[in-house]
Design a protein around this motif. Structure first.
Motif, PDB file in Angstrom:
ATOM      1  N   TYR A 136       0.729  -1.290   0.024  1.00  0.00           N
ATOM      2  CA  TYR A 136       0.067  -0.202   0.006  1.00  0.00           C
ATOM      3  C   TYR A 136       0.862   1.283  -0.031  1.00  0.00           C
ATOM      4  CZ  TYR A 136       0.425  -0.716   4.987  1.00  0.00           C
ATOM      5  OH  TYR A 136       1.222  -1.149   6.546  1.00  0.00           O
ATOM      6  N   LYS A 137       0.198   2.348  -0.416  1.00  0.00           N
ATOM      7  CA  LYS A 137       0.837   3.791  -0.508  1.00  0.00           C
ATOM      8  C   LYS A 137      -0.003   4.296   0.592  1.00  0.00           C
ATOM      9  CE  LYS A 137       1.442   7.782  -3.233  1.00  0.00           C
ATOM     10  NZ  LYS A 137       0.873   8.553  -4.548  1.00  0.00           N
ATOM     11  N   LEU A 196     -10.436  -9.350  -5.105  1.00  0.00           N
ATOM     12  CA  LEU A 196     -10.128  -8.443  -3.831  1.00  0.00           C
ATOM     13  C   LEU A 196      -9.342  -6.961  -4.288  1.00  0.00           C
ATOM     14  CD1 LEU A 196      -9.697  -7.873  -0.800  1.00  0.00           C
ATOM     15  CD2 LEU A 196      -7.599  -9.268  -1.018  1.00  0.00           C
ATOM     16  N   ASN A 197      -8.647  -7.316  -5.425  1.00  0.00           N
ATOM     17  CA  ASN A 197      -8.006  -6.125  -6.018  1.00  0.00           C
ATOM     18  C   ASN A 197      -9.090  -5.293  -6.668  1.00  0.00           C
ATOM     19  OD1 ASN A 197      -5.221  -6.202  -5.479  1.00  0.00           O
ATOM     20  ND2 ASN A 197      -4.617  -7.931  -6.802  1.00  0.00           N
ATOM     21  N   LEU A 214     -10.498  -3.293  -3.849  1.00  0.00           N
ATOM     22  CA  LEU A 214      -9.763  -2.503  -3.036  1.00  0.00           C
ATOM     23  C   LEU A 214      -9.321  -1.025  -3.886  1.00  0.00           C
ATOM     24  CD1 LEU A 214      -7.108  -4.906  -1.391  1.00  0.00           C
ATOM     25  CD2 LEU A 214      -9.041  -3.593  -0.142  1.00  0.00           C
ATOM     26  N   PRO A 215      -9.190   0.056  -3.150  1.00  0.00           N
ATOM     27  CA  PRO A 215      -8.691   1.401  -4.066  1.00  0.00           C
ATOM     28  C   PRO A 215      -7.308   0.922  -4.616  1.00  0.00           C
ATOM     29  CG  PRO A 215      -8.508   1.652  -1.598  1.00  0.00           C
ATOM     30  CD  PRO A 215      -9.012   0.112  -1.802  1.00  0.00           C
ATOM     31  N   GLN A 216      -6.935   1.906  -5.405  1.00  0.00           N
ATOM     32  CA  GLN A 216      -5.595   1.901  -6.383  1.00  0.00           C
ATOM     33  C   GLN A 216      -4.487   1.597  -5.522  1.00  0.00           C
ATOM     34  OE1 GLN A 216      -5.573   0.948  -9.422  1.00  0.00           O
ATOM     35  NE2 GLN A 216      -3.145   0.767  -9.283  1.00  0.00           N
ATOM     36  N   ASP A 217      -4.819   2.337  -4.143  1.00  0.00           N
ATOM     37  CA  ASP A 217      -3.468   2.381  -3.305  1.00  0.00           C
ATOM     38  C   ASP A 217      -3.087   1.379  -2.346  1.00  0.00           C
ATOM     39  OD1 ASP A 217      -5.614   3.027  -1.704  1.00  0.00           O
ATOM     40  OD2 ASP A 217      -4.802   5.311  -1.318  1.00  0.00           O
ATOM     41  N   ILE A 218      -4.078   0.427  -2.765  1.00  0.00           N
ATOM     42  CA  ILE A 218      -3.823  -0.953  -1.720  1.00  0.00           C
ATOM     43  C   ILE A 218      -3.631  -2.265  -2.877  1.00  0.00           C
ATOM     44  CG2 ILE A 218      -4.516  -2.520   0.169  1.00  0.00           C
ATOM     45  CD1 ILE A 218      -5.825  -0.091   1.267  1.00  0.00           C
ATOM     46  N   ALA A 219      -3.046  -3.056  -3.028  1.00  0.00           N
ATOM     47  CA  ALA A 219      -2.819  -4.114  -3.861  1.00  0.00           C
ATOM     48  C   ALA A 219      -2.748  -5.283  -2.937  1.00  0.00           C
ATOM     49  CB  ALA A 219      -1.581  -4.047  -4.673  1.00  0.00           C
TER      50      ALA A 219
END
Lengths: 248, 248
Positions: free
Chosen positions: A10-11, A79-80, A83-88
């Protein structure tokens, strides 16, 4: 119930750190919500450790218990999607039911990224520090970190731990084309420790402290003797290690 | 009046490309405004070439004419202070007064970045493309680009140029830990050319086109024969070369 390890990245920019707390968005909360949604049941996840507000993770392992009916690939894909772009979500692997993501970790690695001139490309992912530093001096000082020491001088003051002892196995500065990077590995880290280490080593690099001053700071066991903590946005949790026999 | 080359970097996400246009924010406009502010005179800058909306530049050289009273270091420092975080001024060097940033460039290099799994760290700076591709096949096909060819098949249809001839000196795919990168160097590029090349080579990598199909596409001189252009946000202008004798 079977237990699984899930590795996520994550960012940290948009989160108040890893750990769930009231009235603030955290990575743990968003991950749990996403997993509960796709697994259609409330799921709790336990991370390998906390990261502070703004700190990033390349590999944060978490464990959760569930009777999976989907394939691991399907879960990662779904899940991806939620989840938002900032969590993979990167990988899932089954572990023995008694294995714990936090307590069974044997080594953790962090990297701190510094850019020494203005750059458009590292927004919130590297600390712009434009003073000239002597990397060799910083590396010489950093060698004093190796082994088991009491690192109270580099711990946030308000913290509840039984011991400040950590065993550091690697502490090295290196440079890429564009960035200066500090990599540190240890069995455990205290709160704010990497950022305080980096701030103090930069003082060595600028000539404000000698290598002997650095040794004295470690031995003082007093946070007020060390340098300022550098900002969180240059810090990445990069790896967490476990014994090979935890996996099923 | 003395002429200078200024090298800048920018993240193109928030700009409608390099070139000034009415009613849209461009890098050229923001740079000219910043320079006019610190030099207290209206300054015009001429870039080495255009970049499209969303495309980034690691090195975009521009020329401008001015009787500098400040040191180059002072100008860079002040300019970086007034420019936004997504534009950085890297270096200034005086050139002969007749040298032109666009017409005297002898080689330009671009890199296109692809991440093959979801990542939190490349927002707007890498294209997420999750299909499996055969990098060796893509490299074999790319070798057909080398040398001088008519690249009309890879040019935007609505473009005003006298010739579609370009001489490509390098065209290679390579992989890092996390990303797949296409690097291409040529004396000149047509509008949309790199993105059309990458899109068509990815079709080769997926097995939708053979290396011979790729050769046929080049020879067809027809944009409709080539693959879809990949999105702009993975594209970086990375280097522009000039003869050594342009500098004073």
């Amino acid at each position: 119930m079977p237990r699984f390890f899930l590795d996520i990245s994550y960012k940290g920019t948009n989160y108040h750190g890893w750990q769930i707390q009231p009235n603030a968005l955290t990575v743990q909360e968003v991950l749990q919500d996403g997993m509960s949604k796709i697994l259609k049941n409330k799921v709790e996840v336990v991370g390998s450790g906390r990261t502070d507000t703004g700190v990033h993770a390349v590999q944060q392992p978490v464990h959760f218990d569930f009777d999976l009916e989907m394939s691991k690939e399907d879960i990662l894909h779904k899940l991806n999607g939620v989840l938002p772009q900032d969590i993979a979500a990167n990988s899932i692997r089954e572990v023995k039911p008694e294995v714990h993501a936090r307590f069974d970790a044997t080594e953790r690695a962090y990297q701190y990224f510094i850019n020494q001139s203005k750059s458009p490309f590292y927004e919130n992912q590297s600390y712009q520090y434009t003073f000239d530093v002597d990397v060799q001096l910083m590396n010489e000082a950093a060698q004093n970190l190796l082994g088991e020491h009491d690192f109270e001088s580099f711990s946030k003051v308000k913290t509840e731990v039984n011991t400040f002892l950590c065993t550091i196995s690697k502490a090295v500065w290196f440079a890429t084309d564009k960035q200066l990077i500090f990599e540190v590995r240890a069995n455990r880290f205290l709160r704010g420790m990497v950022r305080a280490l980096v701030g103090t080593l930069l003082d060595v690099g600028r000539g404000k402290l000698t290598a002997q001053d650095f040794v004295n700071i470690i031995e003082a066991k007093d946070r007020s003797k060390a340098g300022r903590a550098v900002p969180p946005h240059g810090l990445f949790l990069t790896e967490v290690h476990y014994p090979e026999d935890i996996y099923l």
